[in-house]
Design a protein around this motif. Structure first.
Motif, short mmCIF file in Angstrom:
data_model
loop_
_atom_site.label_atom_id
_atom_site.label_comp_id
_atom_site.label_asym_id
_atom_site.label_seq_id
_atom_site.Cartn_x
_atom_site.Cartn_y
_atom_site.Cartn_z
N GLU A 129 15.90 -28.33 -3.64
CA GLU A 129 14.73 -29.19 -3.82
C GLU A 129 15.15 -30.55 -4.37
N ARG A 130 16.14 -30.57 -5.24
CA ARG A 130 16.59 -31.85 -5.81
C ARG A 130 17.21 -32.77 -4.77
N VAL A 131 17.79 -32.21 -3.70
CA VAL A 131 18.37 -33.07 -2.67
C VAL A 131 17.37 -33.37 -1.55
N GLY A 132 16.10 -33.00 -1.77
CA GLY A 132 15.04 -33.42 -0.85
C GLY A 132 14.53 -32.39 0.12
N MET A 133 15.00 -31.14 0.03
CA MET A 133 14.52 -30.12 0.95
C MET A 133 13.20 -29.54 0.45
N VAL A 134 12.36 -29.10 1.40
CA VAL A 134 11.01 -28.64 1.08
C VAL A 134 10.81 -27.23 1.64
N ALA A 135 10.27 -26.34 0.82
CA ALA A 135 10.00 -24.97 1.26
C ALA A 135 8.85 -24.96 2.26
N THR A 136 9.07 -24.30 3.40
CA THR A 136 8.04 -24.26 4.45
C THR A 136 7.47 -22.86 4.65
N SER A 137 8.16 -21.84 4.20
CA SER A 137 7.61 -20.48 4.27
C SER A 137 8.24 -19.65 3.16
N THR A 138 7.49 -18.64 2.73
CA THR A 138 7.93 -17.76 1.64
C THR A 138 7.93 -16.32 2.12
N TRP A 139 9.01 -15.62 1.83
CA TRP A 139 9.17 -14.22 2.22
C TRP A 139 9.43 -13.40 0.97
N VAL A 140 9.10 -12.14 1.02
CA VAL A 140 9.44 -11.22 -0.06
C VAL A 140 10.22 -10.06 0.52
N ASN A 141 11.19 -9.59 -0.24
CA ASN A 141 11.89 -8.37 0.13
C ASN A 141 11.25 -7.24 -0.65
N ARG A 142 10.61 -6.32 0.08
CA ARG A 142 9.96 -5.18 -0.56
C ARG A 142 10.84 -3.94 -0.38
N GLY A 143 11.06 -3.23 -1.48
CA GLY A 143 11.91 -2.05 -1.43
C GLY A 143 11.26 -0.86 -2.09
N ILE A 144 11.81 0.30 -1.79
CA ILE A 144 11.30 1.53 -2.39
C ILE A 144 12.49 2.42 -2.73
N ASP A 145 12.42 3.05 -3.90
CA ASP A 145 13.47 3.97 -4.33
C ASP A 145 13.34 5.27 -3.56
N LEU A 146 14.49 5.85 -3.24
CA LEU A 146 14.52 7.10 -2.49
C LEU A 146 15.03 8.24 -3.36
N GLU A 200 0.82 -1.21 0.00
CA GLU A 200 0.00 0.00 0.00
C GLU A 200 0.86 1.26 0.00
N LEU A 201 2.03 1.17 0.64
CA LEU A 201 2.91 2.34 0.74
C LEU A 201 3.83 2.50 -0.46
N GLY A 202 3.69 1.63 -1.45
CA GLY A 202 4.47 1.76 -2.68
C GLY A 202 5.75 0.97 -2.73
N PHE A 203 5.98 0.07 -1.78
CA PHE A 203 7.18 -0.77 -1.80
C PHE A 203 6.95 -1.91 -2.79
N ARG A 204 7.90 -2.12 -3.70
CA ARG A 204 7.80 -3.17 -4.71
C ARG A 204 8.53 -4.43 -4.24
N VAL A 205 8.19 -5.57 -4.79
CA VAL A 205 8.91 -6.82 -4.49
C VAL A 205 10.23 -6.81 -5.25
#
Length: 320
Positions: free
Chosen positions: A295-312, A140-145
């Motif tokens: 993933e090929r060696v058997g690991m599984v994603a359990t949570s997803t995060w995004v880095n949101r940034g804004i130009d100054l 909402e504040l204009g931060f992009r992924v």
């Protein structure tokens, strides 16, 4: 979750709710920051990923001035929100779930942008769980992924397949005289895709060997037949002793495609299990291109995060 503004001036910066106070943080606030972040993570992702040692080791870096680059928001004596800026663009914020919806997050986002401008930053960004209240607010504040990251775990009872090392190569704990070489391998690899200044060896050493609970076995290296460091893994143990997690993993560019990364993973998690852990995990992001490997060696994603940034845009005093 709009910020509170002066109704007579819609362009005015947000203000904090009445009764809250602010001050720069001190190193003695690390425990309070940990408890704040833990409460937010428990609310947003159902588990606590942050550790107090993470905060202590970051604040131990000689280049970081916590007093000049942080702000705490207090309700009485209770820390209910905080923000800090490390380096040119890495921000972290947290708001106690009980204090959400009052404009505090908006105020912190504005404070961080103003700090970044004063310091000459061209962009700031921060990690948030995908779809969380913090993610929605920043959008909402204009931060992009800027990029996406994943926490991956090895399912209970699973093992990463062994990978035979090339002749003459060995994986073992780093020796004291190999620390600078290990740092160089990590920085050279991470700077292939990360846009930031090079981390000094002093910062690396303070955050690694100076981390609470660090032991020499935590820093693993793959060395070639000549004893040259070809790959590095930093494996740590969670505060409760249950989880071994690879904090950093890198292989020198000219040593890749020889199975060293997989061999370091096998070794790191085996060493962690030998020190009492039962869960193995790590994180990676979309800039590295390494998700498929894990993933090929058997690991599984359990949570997803995004880095949101804004130009100054530069303030008047920083404008050229």
């Amino acid at each position: 979750m709009p910020g509170q503004h002066d109704p007579s001036d819609p362009t005015a910066p947000p203000v904090l709710p009445p009764g809250l106070t602010t001050r720069p943080l001190r190193t003695s606030d690390a425990r309070a920051v940990f408890e704040l972040m833990a409460a937010q993570e428990l609310e947003d992702i159902g588990e606590v990923a942050i550790e107090e040692a993470d905060i202590v080791s970051d604040w131990a870096k000689p280049s970081h001035d916590v007093g000049a680059r942080s702000i705490g928001v207090f309700d009485g004596d209770t820390l209910v929100a905080y923000a800090e800026l490390m380096g040119a663009d890495r921000a972290d914020t947290s708001v106690l779930p009980s204090h959400r919806g009052r404009g505090i997050g908006t105020w912190l986002a504005h404070w961080l942008q103003e700090l970044g401008r004063r310091l000459g930053s061209t962009v700031i960004g921060m990690p948030v769980p995908q779809g969380s209240p913090g993610d929605r607010l920043l959008e909402e504040l204009g931060f992009r992924v800027r990029w996406t990251s994943w926490v991956l775990k090895l399912p209970e009872g699973a093992r990463i397949p062994d990978r035979e090392l090339p002749p003459g190569y060995v994986v073992r704990a780093a020796q004291a005289e190999e620390l600078r070489a290990a740092h160089d391998v990590l920085e050279d690899a991470f700077l292939e895709w990360s846009v930031r200044g090079r981390e000094s060896f002093e910062d690396f050493d303070a955050a690694t060997r100076g981390r609470p609970g660090f032991e020499p076995w935590n820093l693993r290296v793959a060395v070639d037949a000549h004893g040259t460091v070809a790959g590095v893994s930093l494996v740590l143990v969670s505060d409760d002793g249950s989880t071994g997690y690879v904090d950093r993993l890198a292989v020198r560019r000219d040593q890749r495609n020889r199975g060293l990364a997989q061999a370091l993973l096998v070794d790191s998690f085996a060493q962690a299990r030998a020190h009492g852990t039962s869960t193995s995990e790590l994180s990676t992001d979309s800039r590295t291109g390494a998700l498929g490997l894990y993933e090929r060696v058997g690991m599984v994603a359990t949570s997803t995060w995004v880095n949101r940034g804004i130009d100054l845009t530069a303030t008047t005093e920083n404008a050229v």
